[in-house]
Design an enzyme around this catalytic site. Structure first.
Site, PDB file in Angstrom:
ATOM      1  N   CYS A   1       0.862  -1.186   0.000  1.00  0.00           N
ATOM      2  CA  CYS A   1       0.000   0.000   0.000  1.00  0.00           C
ATOM      3  C   CYS A   1       0.894   1.230   0.000  1.00  0.00           C
ATOM      4  CB  CYS A   1      -0.910  -0.002   1.224  1.00  0.00           C
ATOM      5  SG  CYS A   1      -1.948   1.470   1.358  1.00  0.00           S
TER       6      CYS A   1
ATOM      7  N   CYS B   1      -4.811   6.564  -3.822  1.00  0.00           N
ATOM      8  CA  CYS B   1      -4.158   5.258  -3.886  1.00  0.00           C
ATOM      9  C   CYS B   1      -2.742   5.454  -4.418  1.00  0.00           C
ATOM     10  CB  CYS B   1      -4.940   4.305  -4.774  1.00  0.00           C
ATOM     11  SG  CYS B   1      -4.196   2.651  -4.894  1.00  0.00           S
TER      12      CYS B   1
END
Length: 278
Positions: free
Chosen positions: A73, A222
């Site tokens: 991530c 993101c």
């Protein structure tokens, strides 16, 4: 159990410091679902555990809000980098270090002002290519073109200029976007599911992006998706190698060097700390 709430461009996480022996987590999948609940928990896009590592300065484990474990991530690792620096897990004179993930060890570089991290750069490595470059796909009876890129987690990138059927996707209501996002995530072309990135090119140095992430739905930003989108744009000769990415929650910068190694650059913010009982 002590926790800290953090975010990167409003992609938010509950962080648990597992260097602290009092924070013993027996079922992180269940905890992720409970603590991420925005009405009955702390509320987040995911849960991150910071653990000791034999191969780096710390190990990041991430669990999506649906309880599934993920491998990498980009916004989350920037939060971890800020946390380990500001909370004394690493030495205060160490502004270059390494964080281990399930997608490998990532090199971190910090910009620090008055002992506070203002910006984090992550060496994302060279992404993998998981599709034909501009592969055709049919989703919900709509024929589309996408680029499959893996930046430690799988992404499908849809440039709106290549897909007139979704040219207005950045202005779709949240409910409509969530509905179509499920179709994209669960299409049979992606046996492990995928995050879907919808990219509108402003110029060769600037894009707008909206993302529906595998395991948690639409997020405000993101990092792995921004990296994948810019990398796809470079491969397609749509973008230059230093691109500003505008997301719903803020801006990230992606740099791609001449060897196609990608660097993710952006902020991380600590919001509050507390104690959670489960």
């Amino acid at each position: 159990m002590r926790f800290t709430k953090m975010h990167g461009c409003q992609n938010d996480f509950v962080i648990i410091n597992c260097f602290d022996d009092s924070n013993s987590i027996s079922n992180p999948n269940e905890l992720a679902r409970k603590i991420s609940d925005r009405r009955q928990g702390v509320g987040s896009d995911g849960l991150i555990l910071i653990l000791p590592s034999d191969n780096a300065d710390a190990f990041m484990q991430i669990y999506n809000s649906d309880g599934s474990q993920d491998t990498m991530c980009g916004n989350g690792i920037r939060c971890v980098a800020k946390y380990v620096y500001e909370h004394g897990i690493i030495s205060p004179d160490k502004e270059n270090f390494f964080i281990e993930t399930l997608a490998g060890v990532k090199a971190i570089n910090l910009e620090v002002d008055n002992n506070k991290v203002s910006l984090v750069s992550v060496d994302m490595g060279v992404p993998g290519i998981t599709s034909e470059l501009n592969e055709k796909i049919i989703i919900n009876d709509i024929s589309l073109n996408f680029y499959g890129i893996d930046t430690g987690t799988p992404h499908a990138i849809y440039f709106v200029e290549d897909n007139p059927e979704i040219c207005e996707i950045n202005s779709w209501p949240d409910s409509e976007f969530a509905k179509i996002g499920v179709y994209f995530e669960n299409n049979s072309r992606f046996p492990d599911k995928t995050s879907s990135d919808f990219v509108k090119i402003i110029s060769r140095d600037e894009i707008n992006m909206r993302v529906f992430e595998r395991g948690c739905g639409e997020t405000m930003a993101c990092g792995t998706g921004s990296t994948a989108s810019v990398f796809a744009g470079v491969l397609a000769n749509k973008l230059n190698r230093d691109v500003l990415v505008h997301l719903r929650g803020g801006d990230l910068r992606i740099k791609v060097d001449d060897n196609n190694k990608c660097f993710l650059i952006g902020p991380a913010v600590e919001v509050f700390s507390g104690e959670f009982f489960y």
